[in-house]
Motif scaffolding. Sequence first.
Motif, short mmCIF file in Angstrom:
data_model
loop_
_atom_site.label_atom_id
_atom_site.label_comp_id
_atom_site.label_asym_id
_atom_site.label_seq_id
_atom_site.Cartn_x
_atom_site.Cartn_y
_atom_site.Cartn_z
N ARG A 69 0.02 2.42 7.03
CA ARG A 69 -1.28 2.25 7.35
C ARG A 69 -1.51 1.47 8.53
N VAL A 70 -2.58 1.55 9.13
CA VAL A 70 -2.84 0.82 10.40
C VAL A 70 -4.43 0.71 10.14
N ASN A 71 -4.96 -0.54 9.78
CA ASN A 71 -6.56 -0.73 9.64
C ASN A 71 -6.93 0.35 8.53
N THR A 72 -7.79 1.19 9.18
CA THR A 72 -8.41 2.37 8.27
C THR A 72 -7.77 3.63 8.73
N ASN A 73 -6.72 3.64 9.35
CA ASN A 73 -5.87 5.10 9.36
C ASN A 73 -4.57 4.75 8.58
N ASN A 74 -4.15 6.09 8.24
CA ASN A 74 -2.70 6.06 7.40
C ASN A 74 -2.35 7.34 7.65
N THR A 75 -0.79 7.34 7.41
CA THR A 75 -0.28 8.61 7.51
C THR A 75 0.68 8.92 6.53
N LEU A 76 0.56 10.01 5.98
CA LEU A 76 1.67 10.33 4.87
C LEU A 76 2.76 11.19 5.47
N GLN A 77 4.13 10.80 5.43
CA GLN A 77 5.28 11.32 5.96
C GLN A 77 6.05 11.88 4.67
N MET A 78 6.17 13.22 4.91
CA MET A 78 6.74 14.03 3.84
C MET A 78 7.83 14.68 4.19
#
Length: 112
Positions: A69-78
């Motif tokens: 997560r960076v501030n209000t953005n996130n990333t799900l790495q699968m």
Amino acid sequence: QVQLVESGGGLAQPGGSLRLPCAASGSIFISMGWYRQAPGKERELVTTITSGGSTNYADSVKGRFTISRVNTNNTLQMNSLKPEDTAVYYCTADTFYGRRYWGQGTQVTVSS
């Protein structure tokens, strides 16, 4: 206004990888995360991440999925995807005043 936009879904082979970004805006979010819902199944929690960076994972994805997560953005790495990971994945974001917002969902399909 609050908006959550997921992307990055699609088709992957077993053992492959997908990356799901979630771009949120319009508020400050204490926690963000991902749920998923497979056909005929109830929606289940996959992972959460707090504003401080603390993470939690469902046992079924632990060691394979990573949320950042960076501030209000996130990333799900699968990574190391399995057929049972096939589902619609939903990004969530919780405001400090107690409201949960949901993205529209993105389809992840893991063949065979």
